[in-house]
Design a protein around this motif. Structure first.
Motif, mmCIF file in Angstrom:
data_model
loop_
_atom_site.group_PDB
_atom_site.id
_atom_site.type_symbol
_atom_site.label_atom_id
_atom_site.label_comp_id
_atom_site.label_asym_id
_atom_site.label_seq_id
_atom_site.Cartn_x
_atom_site.Cartn_y
_atom_site.Cartn_z
ATOM 1 N N UNK A 168 47.513 41.462 53.960
ATOM 2 C CA UNK A 168 47.635 42.920 54.001
ATOM 3 C C UNK A 168 49.089 43.353 53.761
ATOM 4 N N UNK A 169 50.014 42.683 54.424
ATOM 5 C CA UNK A 169 51.427 43.031 54.268
ATOM 6 C C UNK A 169 51.912 42.741 52.849
ATOM 7 N N UNK A 170 51.496 41.610 52.291
ATOM 8 C CA UNK A 170 51.896 41.257 50.922
ATOM 9 C C UNK A 170 51.371 42.278 49.922
ATOM 10 N N UNK A 173 53.328 45.562 50.221
ATOM 11 C CA UNK A 173 54.698 45.465 49.701
ATOM 12 C C UNK A 173 54.753 45.028 48.244
ATOM 13 N N UNK A 174 53.594 44.805 47.620
ATOM 14 C CA UNK A 174 53.544 44.238 46.271
ATOM 15 C C UNK A 174 54.433 42.993 46.204
ATOM 16 N N UNK A 175 54.285 42.142 47.198
ATOM 17 C CA UNK A 175 55.131 40.960 47.364
ATOM 18 C C UNK A 175 54.447 39.747 46.731
ATOM 19 N N UNK A 176 54.825 39.456 45.510
ATOM 20 C CA UNK A 176 54.212 38.346 44.774
ATOM 21 C C UNK A 176 54.466 37.005 45.449
ATOM 22 N N UNK A 177 55.691 36.808 45.939
ATOM 23 C CA UNK A 177 56.022 35.511 46.536
ATOM 24 C C UNK A 177 55.230 35.279 47.816
ATOM 25 N N UNK A 178 54.975 36.333 48.572
ATOM 26 C CA UNK A 178 54.180 36.187 49.796
ATOM 27 C C UNK A 178 52.747 35.802 49.465
ATOM 28 N N UNK A 179 52.186 36.372 48.411
ATOM 29 C CA UNK A 179 50.841 35.984 48.006
ATOM 30 C C UNK A 179 50.813 34.544 47.504
ATOM 31 N N UNK A 180 51.845 34.156 46.785
ATOM 32 C CA UNK A 180 51.888 32.793 46.262
ATOM 33 C C UNK A 180 52.125 31.759 47.355
ATOM 34 N N UNK A 181 52.589 32.217 48.514
ATOM 35 C CA UNK A 181 52.815 31.304 49.629
ATOM 36 C C UNK A 181 51.518 30.946 50.355
ATOM 37 N N UNK A 182 50.417 31.628 50.037
ATOM 38 C CA UNK A 182 49.136 31.302 50.666
ATOM 39 C C UNK A 182 48.725 29.885 50.270
ATOM 40 N N UNK A 183 48.427 29.071 51.253
ATOM 41 C CA UNK A 183 48.051 27.684 51.003
ATOM 42 C C UNK A 183 46.570 27.603 50.638
ATOM 43 N N UNK A 197 42.232 34.749 43.206
ATOM 44 C CA UNK A 197 42.371 35.995 42.446
ATOM 45 C C UNK A 197 43.656 36.728 42.817
ATOM 46 N N UNK A 198 43.998 36.735 44.107
ATOM 47 C CA UNK A 198 45.241 37.395 44.527
ATOM 48 C C UNK A 198 46.457 36.683 43.939
ATOM 49 N N UNK A 199 46.363 35.364 43.808
ATOM 50 C CA UNK A 199 47.505 34.642 43.255
ATOM 51 C C UNK A 199 47.605 34.815 41.732
ATOM 52 N N UNK A 215 48.263 49.844 50.623
ATOM 53 C CA UNK A 215 46.959 49.428 51.136
ATOM 54 C C UNK A 215 46.150 50.672 51.472
ATOM 55 N N UNK A 216 44.951 50.749 50.913
ATOM 56 C CA UNK A 216 44.093 51.913 51.093
ATOM 57 C C UNK A 216 43.026 51.678 52.154
ATOM 58 N N UNK A 217 42.731 50.419 52.416
ATOM 59 C CA UNK A 217 41.739 50.051 53.438
ATOM 60 C C UNK A 217 41.956 48.586 53.769
ATOM 61 N N UNK A 218 41.849 48.233 55.041
ATOM 62 C CA UNK A 218 41.942 46.833 55.437
ATOM 63 C C UNK A 218 41.290 46.693 56.808
ATOM 64 N N UNK A 219 40.195 45.955 56.861
ATOM 65 C CA UNK A 219 39.467 45.795 58.112
ATOM 66 C C UNK A 219 38.518 44.603 57.962
ATOM 67 N N UNK A 220 37.968 44.174 59.089
ATOM 68 C CA UNK A 220 36.996 43.077 59.088
ATOM 69 C C UNK A 220 35.798 43.492 59.937
ATOM 70 N N UNK A 221 35.052 44.493 59.477
ATOM 71 C CA UNK A 221 33.989 45.062 60.313
ATOM 72 C C UNK A 221 32.808 44.145 60.575
ATOM 73 N N UNK A 222 32.590 43.169 59.737
ATOM 74 C CA UNK A 222 31.438 42.275 59.902
ATOM 75 C C UNK A 222 31.872 40.815 59.935
ATOM 76 N N UNK A 223 33.099 40.591 60.396
ATOM 77 C CA UNK A 223 33.625 39.235 60.465
ATOM 78 C C UNK A 223 34.356 38.792 59.219
ATOM 79 N N UNK A 224 34.273 39.587 58.153
ATOM 80 C CA UNK A 224 34.926 39.272 56.876
ATOM 81 C C UNK A 224 35.999 40.323 56.604
ATOM 82 N N UNK A 225 37.196 39.892 56.207
ATOM 83 C CA UNK A 225 38.277 40.830 55.909
ATOM 84 C C UNK A 225 38.106 41.408 54.509
ATOM 85 N N UNK A 226 38.165 42.721 54.440
ATOM 86 C CA UNK A 226 38.083 43.431 53.173
ATOM 87 C C UNK A 226 39.372 44.219 52.975
ATOM 88 N N UNK A 227 40.043 43.974 51.860
ATOM 89 C CA UNK A 227 41.289 44.672 51.551
ATOM 90 C C UNK A 227 41.110 45.500 50.279
#
Length: 234
Positions: A168-170, A173-183, A197-199, A215-227
């Motif tokens: 959500x933070x990445x 912030x349109x933070x490319x490096x933070x997204x690329x840091x996802x393992x 897809x995010x990478x 970010x226009x929406x970010x929540x996990x209402x049914x156990x799954x995170x939707x951004x």
């Protein structure tokens, strides 16, 4: 060249006909996703989309399919132009891209699929390639972790919240490096199908400069995170 990108989730529950008993409960994520798609259509009626599938593939706009495999025969077309193409089985990312195209009134969407376990370097390479595409806008489809504390008993993972907070933070912030840091392995453990897809988006974002995120929406209402997020280039 891509100058605007929208990140959306791809749960079947976006389609009201697939959740007849839960249309109101699913309205928040649906409304945010469709509103973002309509913003994309205002920028350009021809879309490029990136989603996750079982293998690398390109699905051209003259393609039709259906949500039949998800319980209801809701037809989907990737183009508003008439086509004689025979409907085919499509991955969820392509079905949702086509459904959103229709909801937004866009003309067409070409879908680029990347395999779920694609490594970071290959995601970046695809993003760099797509940055130079003839389309001006990009639709990025993918869900976050399925293992939040609202997930079914026995399934939650207490690391899911931190993972999707990072995403959500990445995105904000349109933070490319933070997204690329996802393992990739960690994302797979948390069933975060949108990681690749995010990478790809991050690889594309590295090509230009001055991206702004929201970010226009970010929540996990049914156990799954939707951004749902918007990136705009300068």
């Amino acid at each position: 060249m891509i100058s605007c990108a929208i990140v959306v989730p791809q749960p079947p529950l976006l389609v009201p006909a697939l959740v007849p008993g839960a249309v109101e409960r699913t309205a928040a994520v649906r409304d945010a996703t469709v509103a973002a798609a309509r913003e994309l259509a205002e920028v350009s009626p021809r879309w490029l989309a990136v989603g996750v599938g079982t293998r690398r593939d390109t699905i051209d706009p003259d393609t039709r399919g259906s949500f039949r495999g998800f319980g209801v025969d809701v037809p989907v077309s990737l183009s508003s132009a008439p086509t004689e193409a025979v409907p085919r089985e499509l991955p969820l990312a392509a079905l949702v891209a086509g459904w959103l195209r229709e909801q937004a009134g866009a003309d067409s969407v070409r879908v680029e699929l990347v395999a779920e376990h694609t490594d970071v370097a290959d995601c970046v390479a695809l993003g760099e390639q797509l940055a130079e595409s003839k389309e001006r806008v990009l639709l990025v489809l993918g869900d976050g972790s399925t293992r939040h504390d609202t997930a079914p008993p026995g399934w939650p993972d207490d690391r899911a919240e931190g993972f999707d907070t990072h995403v959500r933070t990445a995105l904000a912030d349109a933070d490319c490096e933070a997204l690329l840091a996802l393992d990739p392995a960690f994302a797979a453990e948390l069933q975060a199908q949108g990681r690749a897809a995010w990478q790809v988006l991050a690889g594309l974002g590295r090509v230009g400069a001055g991206w702004r995120g929201e970010v226009l929406y970010s929540d996990a209402p049914f156990g799954v995170a939707y951004h749902v997020a918007r990136w705009a280039g300068s």
